[in-house]
Enzyme design. Structure first.
Site, mmCIF file in Angstrom:
data_model
loop_
_atom_site.group_PDB
_atom_site.id
_atom_site.type_symbol
_atom_site.label_atom_id
_atom_site.label_comp_id
_atom_site.label_asym_id
_atom_site.label_seq_id
_atom_site.Cartn_x
_atom_site.Cartn_y
_atom_site.Cartn_z
ATOM 1 N N HIS A 156 0.824 -1.212 0.000
ATOM 2 C CA HIS A 156 0.000 0.000 0.000
ATOM 3 C C HIS A 156 0.860 1.265 0.000
ATOM 4 O O HIS A 156 0.922 1.996 0.979
ATOM 5 C CB HIS A 156 -0.971 -0.004 1.188
ATOM 6 C CG HIS A 156 -2.097 -0.974 1.007
ATOM 7 N ND1 HIS A 156 -2.177 -2.173 1.686
ATOM 8 C CD2 HIS A 156 -3.182 -0.932 0.194
ATOM 9 C CE1 HIS A 156 -3.272 -2.822 1.302
ATOM 10 N NE2 HIS A 156 -3.898 -2.098 0.401
ATOM 11 N N ASN A 157 1.515 1.492 -1.124
ATOM 12 C CA ASN A 157 2.374 2.661 -1.274
ATOM 13 C C ASN A 157 1.947 3.436 -2.528
ATOM 14 O O ASN A 157 0.942 3.092 -3.157
ATOM 15 C CB ASN A 157 3.827 2.212 -1.348
ATOM 16 C CG ASN A 157 4.021 1.118 -2.393
ATOM 17 O OD1 ASN A 157 3.499 1.217 -3.498
ATOM 18 N ND2 ASN A 157 4.753 0.060 -2.037
ATOM 19 N N HIS A 200 1.221 1.518 -5.839
ATOM 20 C CA HIS A 200 -0.118 0.915 -5.925
ATOM 21 C C HIS A 200 -1.130 1.982 -6.342
ATOM 22 O O HIS A 200 -1.978 1.745 -7.207
ATOM 23 C CB HIS A 200 -0.516 0.291 -4.576
ATOM 24 C CG HIS A 200 -1.988 -0.031 -4.459
ATOM 25 N ND1 HIS A 200 -2.631 -0.947 -5.273
ATOM 26 C CD2 HIS A 200 -2.953 0.479 -3.635
ATOM 27 C CE1 HIS A 200 -3.922 -1.004 -4.944
ATOM 28 N NE2 HIS A 200 -4.148 -0.149 -3.964
ATOM 29 N N ASP A 249 -5.929 5.211 -1.147
ATOM 30 C CA ASP A 249 -5.288 4.524 -0.012
ATOM 31 C C ASP A 249 -4.360 5.459 0.759
ATOM 32 O O ASP A 249 -3.437 5.000 1.457
ATOM 33 C CB ASP A 249 -4.476 3.306 -0.501
ATOM 34 C CG ASP A 249 -5.327 2.035 -0.592
ATOM 35 O OD1 ASP A 249 -6.269 1.898 0.205
ATOM 36 O OD2 ASP A 249 -5.039 1.187 -1.456
#
Ligand SMILES: [Zn+2]
EC number: 3.1.4.-
Length: 470
Positions: free
Chosen positions: A179-180, A183, A220
């Site tokens: 989740h960086n 992504h 995110d």
């Protein structure tokens, strides 16, 4: 009050409902930027409240194959931004071309070539991220907004837009394996592919497209690298703040709103419009909560069965944007194997790191998070079977195009590849009888991301045992 962060945010006034969320963001920033362990502002008796995910991840990833360290990346970004600011050509007006001088010269040509094919499904976002020096999210989103003419149409200030995108990219945690910002860039690229699909392209407004791309880029934002059940069981302040409901998604949304207001990207629009925009952004981001997938899927099926989707209706278009973003968010299994495999390894590593933290702190290990008992393959096969396939099957009914068929085709092949690798491993590990892993995989696949089912640790079933220890 003299703290630079306070000054940075202090000039902007927020309405009271957002105040708490923004305060939380400030705390988050303090932790990142001051490099000292953070002091939770509210203490409870729970010993795990003090877990600082970032520190834990940093320690755990020591010696692992992380590409470049966070400070290093930050310097690159800063340089790019300054280079951008010094470019008088850009500041004079809206450039018709992509500002490629923001890229390192060696790679400019290759990155430009890649952007020409940004709408292709086999776009290699990992390569693009390397060619842009870790700036894939900023470069890609900036390019797409310009390409659609949205900067001109909505009279966006280029400097504010650039600043907004840089801050979005920085607020993704680069030490999360999955989740960086890469992504987020990948989801934005997938979203772009969907927006170009005939059903959407012919009915979406410029406003829809702007909203869809911004939602993809921010969906995110500030992800801590652990899931909601973990935040709940550790009494994390985010879980308390959002009452254990779509904790992460609410955090992503509020973080995005914070950056929009801080940079004033939409401050020239009438207040009512920018508030609407923020609200709709929230409704898109909240739709990515995988534990609510069945709600969205039933509604989608109902519309498709009754053939009553009417895309001249704004609320129906919004619903389709929600579905498109949901697809973009979990499209990893639908990419070509070489890309898909990398994503699978990254997401599994993030699960396993959470499991390591849980073990270290003597917490119950969450489903799919134990590296001793799970494999990339069994997690992927479960995820495809119970989460991705049902969604993409409906999407293909809605948008019956070559892209939809390509995606389903890749997913089938990828599933078979993981199955093959699983079998190889099983036969290598020993002559044990076939695994019974399949039975509980659905529970685990959903529970992995579903707070309600695992929060208390009482209702969750045993996690699937991909490999048995004899
Ligand atoms: Zn995501």
């Amino acid at each position: 009050m003299g703290h630079p962060l306070y000054q940075r945010r202090g000039a902007i006034s927020y309405d009271s409902s957002d105040q708490t969320a923004l305060y939380i963001r400030m705390l988050g920033d303090v932790r990142v930027r001051s490099q000292v362990g953070f002091e939770p502002e509210r203490r409870s008796s729970h010993p795990y409240l003090c877990i600082d995910f970032r520190t834990l991840h940093t320690r755990l990833s020591c010696g692992s194959t992380s590409a470049s360290s966070a400070p290093e990346r930050r310097v690159h970004r800063l340089l790019s931004f300054q280079r951008y600011l010094h470019s008088s050509r850009l500041l004079r007006g809206v450039p018709q071309q992509i500002p490629l001088h923001i890229l390192d010269e060696d790679y400019t040509g290759q990155a430009r070539c890649m952007l020409e094919k940004v709408g292709t499904w086999n776009f290699d976002i990992f390569l693009f991220d390397r060619l842009t020096n870790g700036n894939s999210l900023v470069t890609l989103t900036f390019h797409l907004l310009n390409q659609y003419g949205l900067v001109e149409l909505f009279q966006l200030d280029m400097v504010k837009l650039w600043r907004f995108l840089v801050m979005v990219q920085e607020d993704y945690h680069s030490d999360n394996p999955y989740h960086n910002a890469v992504h987020a860039a990948d989801v934005t690229q997938a979203m772009y592919c969907y927006l170009r699909e005939p059903m959407l392209a012919k009915s979406l407004t410029s406003y829809d497209i702007l909203l869809g791309l911004v939602a993809a880029a921010t969906h995110d934002l500030g992800h801590p690298g652990v899931n909601q059940p973990f935040l709940i069981k550790t009494d994390h302040y985010l879980a308390t703040l959002y009452r254990n409901t779509s904790v992460l998604e609410n955090h992503h949304w509020k973080s995005a709103v914070g950056l929009l207001r801080e940079t004033g990207l939409f401050s020239h629009l009438p207040a009512e419009d920018s508030l609407n925009m923020e609200r709709e952004l929230g409704s898109l981001i909240l739709a990515t909560d995988i534990s609510r997938q069945n709600e969205y899927l039933s509604r989608f099926r109902m519309h498709l069965d009754q053939e009553n989707l009417c895309l001249s209706n704004a609320s129906h278009r919004h619903f389709i944007l929600q579905m498109a973003l949901k697809c973009a968010d979990i499209c990893n299994p639908c990419r070509p194997w070489e890309l898909s495999k990398q994503w699978s390894e990254k997401v599994t590593e993030e699960f396993f790191q959470q499991g390591d933290i849980e073990k270290k702190h003597k917490l119950e290990v969450s489903p799919l998070c134990d590296r001793e008992t799970n494999t990339v393959g069994n997690i992927q096969i479960g995820f495809m079977t119970y989460v991705a396939e049902p969604l993409f099957a409906e999407w293909a009914r809605f948008s019956d195009t070559r892209l939809s068929q390509t995606m389903l085709g890749h997913m089938g092949l990828n599933k078979a590849s993981w199955g093959g690798l699983q079998q190889e491993q099983t036969s290598i590990s020993e002559e044990a009888e076939p695994s019974t892993a399949g039975a509980d995989t659905e529970d685990a696949a959903v529970a992995q991301m579903d707070g309600s089912r695992t929060a208390g640790g009482t209702s969750s079933k045993e996690i699937p045992q991909g490999n048995r220890e004899s």
